[in-house]
Design a protein around this motif. Structure first.
Motif, PDB file in Angstrom:
ATOM      1  N   HIS A 480     -10.441   9.293  -3.508  1.00 12.59           N
ATOM      2  CA  HIS A 480      -9.101   9.259  -4.083  1.00 12.59           C
ATOM      3  C   HIS A 480      -8.036   9.354  -2.992  1.00 12.59           C
ATOM      4  O   HIS A 480      -7.031   8.633  -3.006  1.00 12.59           O
ATOM      5  CB  HIS A 480      -8.953  10.405  -5.089  1.00 12.59           C
ATOM      6  CG  HIS A 480      -7.607  10.444  -5.755  1.00 12.59           C
ATOM      7  ND1 HIS A 480      -7.213   9.497  -6.665  1.00 12.59           N
ATOM      8  CD2 HIS A 480      -6.575  11.319  -5.621  1.00 12.59           C
ATOM      9  CE1 HIS A 480      -5.992   9.774  -7.079  1.00 12.59           C
ATOM     10  NE2 HIS A 480      -5.582  10.877  -6.458  1.00 12.59           N
ATOM     11  N   GLU A 481      -8.256  10.264  -2.025  1.00 15.12           N
ATOM     12  CA  GLU A 481      -7.283  10.402  -0.947  1.00 15.12           C
ATOM     13  C   GLU A 481      -7.230   9.134  -0.101  1.00 15.12           C
ATOM     14  O   GLU A 481      -6.148   8.684   0.319  1.00 15.12           O
ATOM     15  CB  GLU A 481      -7.664  11.607  -0.082  1.00 15.12           C
ATOM     16  CG  GLU A 481      -7.481  12.957  -0.784  1.00 15.12           C
ATOM     17  CD  GLU A 481      -8.072  14.102   0.018  1.00 15.12           C
ATOM     18  OE1 GLU A 481      -8.625  13.826   1.116  1.00 15.12           O
ATOM     19  OE2 GLU A 481      -7.980  15.248  -0.444  1.00 15.12           O
ATOM     20  N   ALA A 482      -8.400   8.526   0.145  1.00 11.97           N
ATOM     21  CA  ALA A 482      -8.405   7.288   0.916  1.00 11.97           C
ATOM     22  C   ALA A 482      -7.662   6.178   0.184  1.00 11.97           C
ATOM     23  O   ALA A 482      -6.930   5.385   0.788  1.00 11.97           O
ATOM     24  CB  ALA A 482      -9.850   6.860   1.200  1.00 11.97           C
ATOM     25  N   LEU A 483      -7.808   6.135  -1.150  1.00 12.78           N
ATOM     26  CA  LEU A 483      -7.100   5.130  -1.936  1.00 12.78           C
ATOM     27  C   LEU A 483      -5.600   5.345  -1.876  1.00 12.78           C
ATOM     28  O   LEU A 483      -4.822   4.391  -1.747  1.00 12.78           O
ATOM     29  CB  LEU A 483      -7.594   5.171  -3.390  1.00 12.78           C
ATOM     30  CG  LEU A 483      -6.977   4.149  -4.345  1.00 12.78           C
ATOM     31  CD1 LEU A 483      -7.262   2.734  -3.854  1.00 12.78           C
ATOM     32  CD2 LEU A 483      -7.504   4.342  -5.752  1.00 12.78           C
ATOM     33  N   GLU A 484      -5.144   6.595  -1.963  1.00 13.85           N
ATOM     34  CA  GLU A 484      -3.708   6.873  -1.869  1.00 13.85           C
ATOM     35  C   GLU A 484      -3.166   6.475  -0.508  1.00 13.85           C
ATOM     36  O   GLU A 484      -2.077   5.897  -0.394  1.00 13.85           O
ATOM     37  CB  GLU A 484      -3.452   8.358  -2.139  1.00 13.85           C
ATOM     38  CG  GLU A 484      -3.614   8.764  -3.595  1.00 13.85           C
ATOM     39  CD  GLU A 484      -3.151  10.182  -3.839  1.00 13.85           C
ATOM     40  OE1 GLU A 484      -2.945  10.907  -2.843  1.00 13.85           O
ATOM     41  OE2 GLU A 484      -3.000  10.539  -5.021  1.00 13.85           O
ATOM     42  N   ARG A 485      -3.950   6.798   0.583  1.00 14.61           N
ATOM     43  CA  ARG A 485      -3.489   6.404   1.922  1.00 14.61           C
ATOM     44  C   ARG A 485      -3.413   4.879   2.034  1.00 14.61           C
ATOM     45  O   ARG A 485      -2.488   4.326   2.637  1.00 14.61           O
ATOM     46  CB  ARG A 485      -4.459   6.961   2.968  1.00 14.61           C
ATOM     47  CG  ARG A 485      -4.299   8.468   3.202  1.00 14.61           C
ATOM     48  CD  ARG A 485      -4.995   8.892   4.498  1.00 14.61           C
ATOM     49  NE  ARG A 485      -6.411   8.544   4.506  1.00 14.61           N
ATOM     50  CZ  ARG A 485      -7.366   9.356   4.035  1.00 14.61           C
ATOM     51  NH1 ARG A 485      -7.052  10.540   3.518  1.00 14.61           N
ATOM     52  NH2 ARG A 485      -8.632   8.988   4.085  1.00 14.61           N
ATOM     53  N   SER A 486      -4.395   4.185   1.416  1.00 17.80           N
ATOM     54  CA  SER A 486      -4.380   2.725   1.459  1.00 17.80           C
ATOM     55  C   SER A 486      -3.153   2.161   0.753  1.00 17.80           C
ATOM     56  O   SER A 486      -2.507   1.235   1.233  1.00 17.80           O
ATOM     57  CB  SER A 486      -5.650   2.177   0.819  1.00 17.80           C
ATOM     58  OG  SER A 486      -5.623   0.768   0.760  1.00 17.80           O
ATOM     59  N   ASN A 487      -2.798   2.749  -0.394  1.00 16.90           N
ATOM     60  CA  ASN A 487      -1.608   2.300  -1.123  1.00 16.90           C
ATOM     61  C   ASN A 487      -0.349   2.528  -0.313  1.00 16.90           C
ATOM     62  O   ASN A 487       0.557   1.684  -0.269  1.00 16.90           O
ATOM     63  CB  ASN A 487      -1.515   3.016  -2.465  1.00 16.90           C
ATOM     64  CG  ASN A 487      -2.506   2.485  -3.470  1.00 16.90           C
ATOM     65  OD1 ASN A 487      -2.976   1.360  -3.340  1.00 16.90           O
ATOM     66  ND2 ASN A 487      -2.853   3.292  -4.461  1.00 16.90           N
ATOM     67  N   LEU A 488      -0.241   3.686   0.344  1.00 14.50           N
ATOM     68  CA  LEU A 488       0.931   3.967   1.174  1.00 14.50           C
ATOM     69  C   LEU A 488       1.004   3.002   2.346  1.00 14.50           C
ATOM     70  O   LEU A 488       2.091   2.513   2.706  1.00 14.50           O
ATOM     71  CB  LEU A 488       0.881   5.417   1.670  1.00 14.50           C
ATOM     72  CG  LEU A 488       1.086   6.503   0.601  1.00 14.50           C
ATOM     73  CD1 LEU A 488       0.880   7.886   1.200  1.00 14.50           C
ATOM     74  CD2 LEU A 488       2.476   6.396  -0.003  1.00 14.50           C
ATOM     75  N   ASP A 489      -0.154   2.729   2.965  1.00 18.99           N
ATOM     76  CA  ASP A 489      -0.158   1.789   4.082  1.00 18.99           C
ATOM     77  C   ASP A 489       0.271   0.400   3.623  1.00 18.99           C
ATOM     78  O   ASP A 489       1.031  -0.291   4.311  1.00 18.99           O
ATOM     79  CB  ASP A 489      -1.559   1.713   4.697  1.00 18.99           C
ATOM     80  CG  ASP A 489      -1.944   3.014   5.406  1.00 18.99           C
ATOM     81  OD1 ASP A 489      -1.014   3.807   5.691  1.00 18.99           O
ATOM     82  OD2 ASP A 489      -3.152   3.232   5.651  1.00 18.99           O
ATOM     83  N   LEU A 490      -0.212  -0.021   2.428  1.00 21.77           N
ATOM     84  CA  LEU A 490       0.160  -1.330   1.909  1.00 21.77           C
ATOM     85  C   LEU A 490       1.649  -1.412   1.628  1.00 21.77           C
ATOM     86  O   LEU A 490       2.310  -2.402   1.943  1.00 21.77           O
ATOM     87  CB  LEU A 490      -0.635  -1.624   0.629  1.00 21.77           C
ATOM     88  CG  LEU A 490      -0.306  -2.943  -0.091  1.00 21.77           C
ATOM     89  CD1 LEU A 490      -0.569  -4.121   0.842  1.00 21.77           C
ATOM     90  CD2 LEU A 490      -1.108  -3.068  -1.375  1.00 21.77           C
ATOM     91  N   SER A 556       1.411  -1.334  -5.294  1.00 22.55           N
ATOM     92  CA  SER A 556       1.065  -0.096  -4.593  1.00 22.55           C
ATOM     93  C   SER A 556       1.837   1.106  -5.071  1.00 22.55           C
ATOM     94  O   SER A 556       1.649   2.204  -4.577  1.00 22.55           O
ATOM     95  CB  SER A 556       1.316  -0.278  -3.088  1.00 22.55           C
ATOM     96  OG  SER A 556       2.682  -0.589  -2.851  1.00 22.55           O
ATOM     97  N   GLY A 557       2.725   0.909  -6.040  1.00 25.87           N
ATOM     98  CA  GLY A 557       3.533   2.040  -6.496  1.00 25.87           C
ATOM     99  C   GLY A 557       2.697   3.071  -7.209  1.00 25.87           C
ATOM    100  O   GLY A 557       1.787   2.761  -7.956  1.00 25.87           O
ATOM    101  N   SER A 558       2.995   4.334  -7.005  1.00 27.26           N
ATOM    102  CA  SER A 558       2.220   5.406  -7.635  1.00 27.26           C
ATOM    103  C   SER A 558       3.133   6.495  -8.170  1.00 27.26           C
ATOM    104  O   SER A 558       2.785   7.655  -8.176  1.00 27.26           O
ATOM    105  CB  SER A 558       1.236   6.003  -6.616  1.00 27.26           C
ATOM    106  OG  SER A 558       1.928   6.487  -5.482  1.00 27.26           O
ATOM    107  N   ARG A 559       4.373   6.109  -8.559  1.00 29.67           N
ATOM    108  CA  ARG A 559       5.299   7.101  -9.083  1.00 29.67           C
ATOM    109  C   ARG A 559       4.833   7.597 -10.455  1.00 29.67           C
ATOM    110  O   ARG A 559       4.251   6.851 -11.228  1.00 29.67           O
ATOM    111  CB  ARG A 559       6.699   6.483  -9.204  1.00 29.67           C
ATOM    112  CG  ARG A 559       7.298   6.096  -7.850  1.00 29.67           C
ATOM    113  CD  ARG A 559       8.540   5.249  -8.008  1.00 29.67           C
ATOM    114  NE  ARG A 559       9.507   5.894  -8.875  1.00 29.67           N
ATOM    115  CZ  ARG A 559      10.663   5.341  -9.232  1.00 29.67           C
ATOM    116  NH1 ARG A 559      10.961   4.118  -8.808  1.00 29.67           N
ATOM    117  NH2 ARG A 559      11.497   5.974  -9.998  1.00 29.67           N
TER     118      ARG A 559
END
Length: 714
Positions: A480-490, A556-559
């Motif tokens: 999950h943390e890796a996915l969040e970092r990937s979204n932020l990077d994107l 990539s938004g996660s609000r």
């Protein structure tokens, strides 16, 4: 103390038989009565339909006579007063129609021609002067009641039409219809022999009848039916026929001629079958009751004998002795006897079965992949399966008897103890999974890790067992943390790429504008055209960059979602589209829209793209309407326009990125807007589709799940 009365098996069976037969008999009687009422209602409906059809046939005959007379009333011979030629025409017409004779009557009541007499023969005056007056005054067709004709000297009916001389009515042209013709219409319907069907005139006088017509023609209907005719034009009632037969009479009346049809159904025909069925039911019920009581008495005796044979065996079992019950006649009682025989043997095997059951349960617990820990009332470990040994790195013998709190970091033990002590009601009817909570646990070597803990409650005898089921979720959290970092990077990449692309594009656009401004007079038309095409390409590339950035934001938004008033979203869209709405003269309206849970920015972007498409892809003044309806557990939004529409084969293609149906010269755009719309809808857990046809506009529909407590409209 009053002694309670004990009922025997035989008497109980007798009462049971009576109690079962009584409601069945009563129900059968009620069903017969209901069926009678239903059949009676159906018969009335069918009879009304027959009466209406017969009345239509009578009206059709009168209408045919009227049409023939109106055609004859325009004869040139009649206008020139050549009555001899006119009588010949009327006589020829009679060969093609059912009228008995045709009469021409002047305004004074004198018959001028009568096809029942040779032309030139003296004719009497008309006797139905009331009908003549109505035709002369109203200028309309008139159908008389039954009366005695002055020439034929027999009952007949006149169908009269006006004959005009200029604008005034000068004569009355009459077709004479004999009651026999209506009697033939009645006979052609072939009513059942017991039906009494009657055709009557506007005054309620009998004209045709299926029974005894020679006796009752010219006589009024029965008093009950005559009274009812003054109140309504169609109904049913119980009355007495002219023969004195009680009938269920159904009647209808024509709204034009005021003639009517009545059909009488003898009451005896209606109720005869019901009376026969009731007598048959009573006899069968009596016979069934007597035979059932006798059978119940015999069977009761057999049951009593078998039950009494169990009494001594039960006493032996209670004393701890081996019971010996002989074979009995009643199967169920015999099964009880055999069960008593086996009961003593089963008592000795009970402890062994309990031991085997415990062994099987322990095998299941030990083979489970999740850690299972059972605690006593002091929260000490009494069961610690193999998965728990592996998870906490603690040997079984070291774990048993120790507090489970030892596997929780010291700083978190207070909160975890509160979780353990939290009251949890045990509901054996509740089939939902137990509540799962996330906590931090600690291995024997001090290494901390995240776990999911469920707290199922299990009954052990009359008390509850405190059970913990634990699952290591460390790997899941890392993913999950890796996915969040990937979204932020994107998202960061999208912003950087957008900025790095837009900066040189703006420079190119500025240079092209300066080139056109400063050197326009030194360049030919081809160079100017190339400059403008370059500027347009730069602008389009900048728009494409903005759309790609918007697409990346949605991806990539996660609000976190919050309640969003969609009516306010619509107002924002109107403000953002103020310029294109004013330029195109568009009408953009909406019904009251609901409040949903979502991302306000993305919802504005979604509605903005759909409304903008409705304005752009339209050959005339655009009309766009937004609405929403609640279907089961989701809101279905609709954005409807009057644009150019599209073929069904393109309905899925338009939602793909860069897929456009038109060239830049026809309609500008990047082909990303609807792809963004689909991303927004999917991110909100919904779906989007289009309903459209060429030249008939388009309706975009999308869904957003409705949460409990959301308002139906803002």
């Amino acid at each position: 103390m009053k002694k309670t009365r004990i009922t025997s098996i035989r008497s109980s069976l007798a009462w049971l038989v009576a109690a079962c037969l009584f409601p069945a008999t009563l129900t059968a009687a009620l069903l017969l009565a209901y069926d009678y009422q239903r059949q009676r209602a159906e018969l009335v409906r069918d009879t009304v339909a027959h009466a209406r059809a017969l009345m239509h046939a009578v009206d059709r005959e009168f209408a045919g006579a009227e049409m023939s007379l109106r055609s004859l009333s325009t004869s040139p011979s009649l206008q020139s007063r050549d009555f001899a030629a006119f009588q010949a025409q009327a006589t020829a017409l009679l060969h093609r129609h059912y009228a008995n004779n045709i009469v021409l009557i002047d305004a004074s009541g004198q018959q001028r021609i009568n096809t029942a007499r040779p032309y030139g023969q003296a004719l009497p005056k008309a006797t139905n002067m009331a009908q003549l007056e109505r035709v002369l005054q109203n200028g309309r067709t008139d159908i008389s009641d039954l009366f005695i004709g002055p020439v034929l000297k027999r009952p007949l009916i006149n169908v009269a039409v006006p004959v005009y001389s200029g604008n005034a009515v000068s004569h009355s042209l009459v077709a004479v219809v004999l009651p026999e013709h209506l009697q033939k219409i009645l006979s052609d319907y072939r009513f059942p022999s017991d039906r009494i069907a009657t055709i009557f005139d506007a005054s309620g006088v009998i004209v045709a009848r299926t029974h005894e017509i020679h006796q009752f023609i010219g006589q009024p209907l029965g008093s009950d039916l005559t009274q009812r005719l003054t109140e309504v034009d169609e109904a049913s009632l119980e009355a007495v026929s002219r023969e004195g037969i009680p009938v269920l009479s159904v009647f209808t009346r024509s709204p034009t001629s005021r003639w009517g049809v009545a059909i009488g159904i003898p009451i005896a025909s209606l109720t005869g079958e019901l009376r026969h069925s009731l007598w048959l039911l009573g006899g069968l019920a009596t016979l069934l009751l007597a035979s059932s009581l006798g059978l119940a008495w015999v069977m009761g005796g057999r049951i009593v004998q078998s039950v009494r044979a169990l009494r001594s065996a039960a006493l032996s079992l209670g004393d701890g002795r081996v019971a010996a019950v002989p074979a009995l006649e009643i199967r169920e009682v015999d099964e009880v006897g055999q069960a008593i025989n086996r009961a003593s043997l089963m008592l000795t095997d009970a402890s062994k079965a309990l031991t085997d059951s415990e062994a099987r349960m322990r095998g299941i617990v030990e083979s489970a992949t999740d850690a299972i820990v059972i605690l006593d009332d002091s929260w000490n470990i009494v069961l610690f399966n193999f998965a728990a040994v592996t998870m906490f790195g603690c040997p079984l013998e070291e774990a048993i008897g120790t507090p489970f709190i030892r596997f929780i970091p010291e700083r978190l033990r207070g909160d975890f103890s509160a979780q353990l002590l939290a009251p949890r009601e045990l509901d054996l009817q509740d089939r939902e999974a137990p509540a799962i909570e996330v906590a931090t646990a600690m291995r024997l070597d001090g290494d901390e890790f995240a776990v999911e803990i469920s707290f199922p409650q299990v009954l052990a005898g009359s008390s509850q067992v405190h059970t913990l089921i634990l699952r290591d979720i460390t790997a899941r959290l890392r993913i999950h943390e890796a996915l969040e970092r990937s979204n932020l990077d994107l998202q960061q990449f999208a912003y950087v790429a957008s900025h790095d692309l837009k900066t040189p594009l703006r420079s190119i656009g500025g240079f092209v504008q300066l080139l056109e401004k400063n050197y326009a007079d030194k360049l030919d038309e081809r160079a100017i055209a190339l400059i403008r095409r370059t500027a347009a390409a730069a602008n389009r590339l900048e728009q494409l960059t903005d759309d790609l950035l918007s697409y990346a934001r949605v991806s990539s938004g996660s609000r976190a979602f919050t309640p969003v008033d969609c009516s306010e979203v619509f107002e924002d869209v109107l403000q953002l589209l103020d310029a294109p709405i004013s330029a195109s003269g568009a009408s953009v309206t909406a019904r009251p829209l609901p409040t949903v849970t979502g991302d306000r920015t993305q919802l504005v972007q979604l509605l903005l793209n759909l409304v903008a498409n409705g304005i752009k892809y339209c050959d005339g003044p655009p009309v766009v309407h937004v609405s929403a309806e609640l279907h089961e557990r989701e809101w279905v939004f609709s954005v409807k326009d009057n644009g150019i529409g599209m073929e069904p084969k393109h309905h899925e293609r338009v939602f793909e990125i860069f897929k456009r149906l038109h060239t830049q010269q026809e309609y500008t755009g990047t082909g990303i807007g609807l792809a963004i719309c689909r991303r927004v809808v999917i991110s909100h857990g919904g779906r989007i589709w289009i309903e459209s046809a060429p030249g008939k506009g388009s309706t975009f529909r999308f869904t957003i799940p409705a949460s409990a407590g959301e308002s139906s409209s803002s």
